[in-house]
Design a protein around this motif. Structure first.
Motif, short mmCIF file in Angstrom:
data_model
loop_
_atom_site.label_atom_id
_atom_site.label_comp_id
_atom_site.label_asym_id
_atom_site.label_seq_id
_atom_site.Cartn_x
_atom_site.Cartn_y
_atom_site.Cartn_z
N SER A 106 -15.70 14.31 -29.39
CA SER A 106 -15.45 13.35 -28.48
C SER A 106 -13.88 13.19 -27.19
O SER A 106 -13.84 12.41 -25.87
CB SER A 106 -14.26 11.95 -28.64
N ARG A 107 -12.77 14.82 -27.36
CA ARG A 107 -12.36 15.35 -26.79
C ARG A 107 -12.77 16.01 -25.71
O ARG A 107 -12.43 15.81 -24.31
CB ARG A 107 -11.50 16.32 -27.38
N ILE A 108 -14.14 16.65 -25.32
CA ILE A 108 -15.08 17.43 -25.02
C ILE A 108 -16.32 16.93 -24.51
O ILE A 108 -16.81 18.03 -22.78
CB ILE A 108 -15.66 19.25 -25.69
N GLY A 109 -15.91 15.94 -24.52
CA GLY A 109 -17.84 15.47 -24.14
C GLY A 109 -17.45 14.30 -22.48
O GLY A 109 -18.53 14.95 -22.15
N PRO A 110 -16.12 14.30 -22.24
CA PRO A 110 -16.54 13.94 -20.15
C PRO A 110 -16.64 15.24 -19.68
O PRO A 110 -17.25 15.22 -18.46
CB PRO A 110 -14.82 13.50 -20.67
N ALA A 111 -16.48 16.84 -20.51
CA ALA A 111 -16.77 17.85 -19.80
C ALA A 111 -17.77 17.98 -19.83
O ALA A 111 -18.07 18.47 -19.01
CB ALA A 111 -15.55 18.21 -19.99
N ILE A 112 -18.51 17.14 -20.59
CA ILE A 112 -20.17 18.22 -21.14
C ILE A 112 -20.10 17.05 -19.87
O ILE A 112 -21.33 17.63 -19.26
CB ILE A 112 -20.46 17.88 -22.75
N LEU A 113 -20.44 15.85 -20.31
CA LEU A 113 -20.64 15.23 -19.09
C LEU A 113 -20.86 15.40 -17.41
O LEU A 113 -22.38 15.37 -16.77
CB LEU A 113 -20.41 13.04 -19.06
N TRP A 114 -20.03 15.70 -17.40
CA TRP A 114 -19.61 16.18 -15.98
C TRP A 114 -20.30 17.42 -15.62
O TRP A 114 -21.00 17.56 -14.74
CB TRP A 114 -18.56 17.19 -15.64
N ILE A 115 -20.17 18.50 -16.77
CA ILE A 115 -20.90 19.89 -16.30
C ILE A 115 -22.53 19.44 -16.29
O ILE A 115 -23.21 20.32 -15.69
CB ILE A 115 -20.71 20.76 -17.57
N GLY A 116 -23.40 18.88 -17.11
CA GLY A 116 -24.54 18.41 -17.20
C GLY A 116 -24.52 17.73 -15.88
O GLY A 116 -25.99 17.58 -15.32
N ALA A 117 -24.00 16.78 -15.74
CA ALA A 117 -24.12 15.96 -13.99
C ALA A 117 -24.38 17.02 -12.77
O ALA A 117 -25.24 17.25 -12.00
CB ALA A 117 -23.19 14.85 -14.02
N LEU A 118 -22.94 18.57 -13.21
CA LEU A 118 -23.11 19.44 -11.55
C LEU A 118 -24.02 19.73 -12.04
O LEU A 118 -25.54 20.38 -10.74
CB LEU A 118 -21.86 20.12 -12.15
N LEU A 119 -24.65 20.72 -13.40
CA LEU A 119 -26.53 21.50 -13.01
C LEU A 119 -27.42 20.93 -13.07
O LEU A 119 -28.33 21.64 -12.14
CB LEU A 119 -25.95 21.91 -14.98
N SER A 120 -27.25 19.01 -13.24
CA SER A 120 -28.91 18.43 -12.84
C SER A 120 -28.97 18.68 -11.05
O SER A 120 -30.17 18.12 -11.02
CB SER A 120 -28.60 17.73 -14.00
#
Length: 218
Positions: A44-58
């Protein structure tokens, strides 16, 4: 300009390029909990960062198609000498790429955030920050795609050129999301900076990309 945007949007949707980024985004988010473990608090704490990194790489995956296909079939030469100013051509192509690639990521982020146990306020914040910040990713990427358009295997070079430049967008996107969860007040400043970055690169990106395309055409 609208005709060019609709043409690129139609080509992106019919060629399957839009689905590639979405599938990569889905694969990254779904597999991340298996790598991190079952700690829901950590997810839950790092989830937003993972979503942002995923969007960036995509988004990076799709940048090499921004100008390369037009160069291969000769359309780019026609656009260079056409009546529409080249910065507006770049802006139209960026808008089409964002609609085809980034907009589905923005729509999917709240759903995929459930896999990461992200809280509802953070999901709303991630969606809002991706909505206003992802255009900056495309506009910055347009410059790298224009620089690498005449080079063989330019797709790898685009990612190398663009990745350092998009780090500020990533930082303020994650910071705004974290601020929305911990305290409503810190959300405003990084969110406004994120909007400012998009507006700044909305002016600078097409001009710089047009200059690079002119140089590559010469």
């Amino acid at each position: 300009m609208v005709t060019l945007m609709l043409r690129d949007l139609r080509l992106a949707l019919s060629g399957g390029g839009a689905a590639t980024g979405l599938v990569f985004f889905l694969a990254l988010v779904v597999t991340m909990p298996f790598g991190i473990g079952p700690d829901l608090n950590l997810l839950s704490r790092i989830g937003p960062a993972i979503l942002w990194i995923g969007a960036l790489l995509s988004t990076l995956l799709s940048l090499d198609r921004l100008f390369q296909a037009d160069r291969d079939d000769g359309t780019l030469e026609g656009l260079l000498v056409g009546p529409l100013p080249l910065p507006l051509v770049v802006l139209a192509k960026c808008a089409a790429l964002w609609c085809a690639t980034c907009l589905p990521l923005v729509a999917a982020a709240p759903v995929l955030g459930l896999f990461l146990a992200v809280e509802p306020p953070a999901l709303l914040a991630v969606t809002a920050t991706l909505l206003v910040g992802s255009p900056a990713l495309v506009l910055i990427g347009a410059v790298g795609a224009a620089v690498a358009v005449s080079l063989p295997r330019g797709g790898v070079l685009v990612s190398v050129l663009v990745l350092p430049l998009v780090i500020p967008v990533l930082i303020f996107g994650v910071t705004a999301t974290s601020g929305a969860v911990s305290d409503p007040a810190p959300f405003t400043a990084p969110f406004l900076i994120l909007i400012a970055l998009t507006l700044f690169f909305g002016v600078l990106g097409p001009v710089a990309a047009a200059f690079a395309l002119r140089a590559a055409g010469d």
